[in-house]
Design a protein around this motif. Structure first.
Motif, short mmCIF file in Angstrom:
data_model
loop_
_atom_site.label_atom_id
_atom_site.label_comp_id
_atom_site.label_asym_id
_atom_site.label_seq_id
_atom_site.Cartn_x
_atom_site.Cartn_y
_atom_site.Cartn_z
N ALA A 151 -7.45 -1.10 -0.12
CA ALA A 151 -7.41 -1.23 -1.58
C ALA A 151 -6.58 -2.44 -1.98
CB ALA A 151 -6.86 0.04 -2.22
N VAL B 160 -1.68 3.72 -2.04
CA VAL B 160 -3.11 3.46 -1.89
C VAL B 160 -3.34 2.99 -0.46
CG1 VAL B 160 -3.40 2.82 -4.33
CG2 VAL B 160 -2.91 1.04 -2.63
N SER B 161 -4.59 2.83 -0.10
CA SER B 161 -4.90 2.36 1.25
C SER B 161 -4.68 0.85 1.35
CB SER B 161 -6.35 2.68 1.59
OG SER B 161 -7.23 1.94 0.75
N ALA C 57 0.83 -1.21 0.00
CA ALA C 57 0.00 0.00 0.00
C ALA C 57 0.86 1.25 0.00
CB ALA C 57 -0.92 -0.02 1.22
N VAL D 252 -12.81 -2.82 -7.19
CA VAL D 252 -11.61 -2.00 -7.19
C VAL D 252 -11.41 -1.46 -8.61
CG1 VAL D 252 -10.09 -3.97 -7.66
CG2 VAL D 252 -9.15 -1.91 -6.62
N SER D 253 -11.00 -0.20 -8.72
CA SER D 253 -10.83 0.39 -10.05
C SER D 253 -9.63 -0.22 -10.76
CB SER D 253 -10.64 1.91 -9.92
OG SER D 253 -9.37 2.20 -9.36
N THR E 150 -7.99 -5.75 -3.94
CA THR E 150 -7.33 -6.20 -5.18
C THR E 150 -7.13 -7.70 -5.18
OG1 THR E 150 -6.21 -4.09 -5.47
CG2 THR E 150 -5.25 -5.99 -6.59
N GLU F 278 -7.32 1.35 -12.38
CA GLU F 278 -6.10 2.11 -12.08
C GLU F 278 -5.50 1.66 -10.76
OE1 GLU F 278 -4.67 6.76 -11.30
OE2 GLU F 278 -6.78 6.29 -11.72
N THR F 279 -6.33 1.51 -9.74
CA THR F 279 -5.83 1.07 -8.44
C THR F 279 -5.28 -0.35 -8.52
OG1 THR F 279 -7.39 2.49 -7.26
CG2 THR F 279 -6.48 0.62 -6.05
N ARG F 280 -5.99 -1.21 -9.23
CA ARG F 280 -5.52 -2.59 -9.37
C ARG F 280 -4.14 -2.65 -10.02
NH1 ARG F 280 -8.20 -7.26 -9.33
NH2 ARG F 280 -10.21 -6.18 -9.46
N LYS G 176 -1.82 -0.31 -10.02
CA LYS G 176 -0.82 0.19 -9.07
C LYS G 176 -0.44 -0.88 -8.05
CE LYS G 176 -2.10 5.12 -9.06
NZ LYS G 176 -2.66 6.21 -8.21
N VAL G 177 -1.47 -1.53 -7.52
CA VAL G 177 -1.23 -2.54 -6.49
C VAL G 177 -0.46 -3.73 -7.05
CG1 VAL G 177 -2.35 -4.23 -4.98
CG2 VAL G 177 -3.22 -1.88 -5.08
#
Length: 346
Positions: A20, A16-17, A11, A31-32, A24, A34-36, A38-39
């Protein structure tokens, strides 16, 4: 690089949190994209692998489904294992398989509950009233595959089931054989206490009774290959022979055809018609070309998974799903009544 990378590390790097990160790696969680991305990039960089055991302690869900089989000799059940495992895995579940003798299911289920599974599928075996209560008290849904629950009120209330329309299948077999001119119809049973066997035989016998006939002969093959061979020898131990045999499943029907043709020198379907139940892949092999009742594995598996989801989410009480079946005709039943049979019934 840390040896024990945590979700917090991922994170922090992905900015991200922690929730999140958790979403994922949770199948079906929102989960979006974009966030996925990144993670997943951060996880790959750090060598992070989610800890399923730790997550189960937090969510109180193991995402493990126990599958109990009593035997694998019948070619129908390897197909069930394959399709059920694939469907559950696509939804983020894992299958933990147990093999049990028919009279040891209770002992196996006691062991299963120690794994804190989210649900149990019991194929080709049944659940006692005592274990039904134990599973209900533990909040673990049970679905019987190709069996119906015990007649006790508790088992019916706490256990769901998925079967084909075995009664209708038995009726369709008798109707087909009578329409093709067969009259001395025998039944080769599976297990006496099996609900599938009982319903198939009941449908078969009801049509014979409606036609003013009775089953010509009956033997039990115990759903085993050698048992079916011996049962076939008994059915044909003296004349006049049966002119058709409805066999409670394809596994036994193949054994019966081997005895009829290779030991007794009878022709299938001219001398004896043979019909099975299941439509396993071997039924279509050129050596057998078995006419049989089709159980749709895909539809039965889908219904089983749907029932598991419903009950794991506490949405509905237990219920029994009956999946339609149909006959596929190959070469083990003649296409038309024989001339002699047609004349004798004019």
């Amino acid at each position: 690089m840390k040896l024990n990378v945590t979700a917090q590390d991922v994170a922090r790097l992905a900015r991200v949190s922690q929730s999140a990160v958790s979403r994922t790696f949770t199948p079906g969680a929102s989960v979006s994209e974009e966030t996925r991305n990144k993670v997943m990039l951060a996880a790959q960089t750090l060598g992070y692998r989610p800890n399923a055991l730790a997550r189960s302690l937090i969510t109180r869900r193991s995402r493990i489904i126990a599958l109990v089989m009593s035997y694998l000799e019948n070619q129908f059940y390897p197909l069930v294992i394959e399709k059920l495992s694939q469907k559950l895995q696509k939804q983020g579940y894992h299958v933990l398989m147990f093999i049990s003798d028919l009279d040891e299911a209770d002992a196996v289920l006691t062991e299963i509950l120690q794994y804190q599974v989210d649900g149990i599928v019991m194929a080709s075996t049944t659940l006692s009233t005592a274990l039904a209560k134990t599973c209900a008290d533990a909040g673990v849904p049970v679905v019987l595959f190709n069996r119906v629950p015990d007649t006790s009120a508790l088992a019916r209330h706490s256990t769901s089931s998925v079967t084909s329309n075995n009664y209708l299948g038995g009726r369709m077999v008798a109707e087909l054989l009578l329409e093709r001119g067969y009259r001395r119809l025998a039944f080769l049973a599976g297990l006496e206490n099996s609900s599938t066997n009982q319903e198939r035989e009941r449908g078969f016998n009801d049509v014979l009774e409606e036609a003013g006939l009775a089953p010509y002969r009956r033997e039990v093959g115990h759903y085993s290959f050698s048992g079916a061979q011996e049962a076939t020898r008994k059915l044909f131990c003296s004349g006049p022979y049966p002119d058709a045999v409805f066999v409670a499943n394809d596994h036994m029907a193949i054994a019966a055809m081997d005895v009829l043709r290779l030991e007794l020198g009878l022709r299938v379907p001219e001398d004896v018609g043979v019909v099975g139940f299941d439509d396993v892949p071997q039924a279509a092999w050129g050596s057998y070309r078995l006419t049989t009742v089709v159980q749709s594995v895909e539809d039965m598996v889908s219904a089983t998974v749907d029932l598991l989801h419903e009950q794991m989410q506490g949405e509905v009480n237990s219920r029994n799903v009956i999946v339609p079946c149909r006959i596929v005709e190959r070469d083990s039943v003649r296409l038309h009544p024989s001339p002699d049979t047609a004349k004798s019934h004019q």
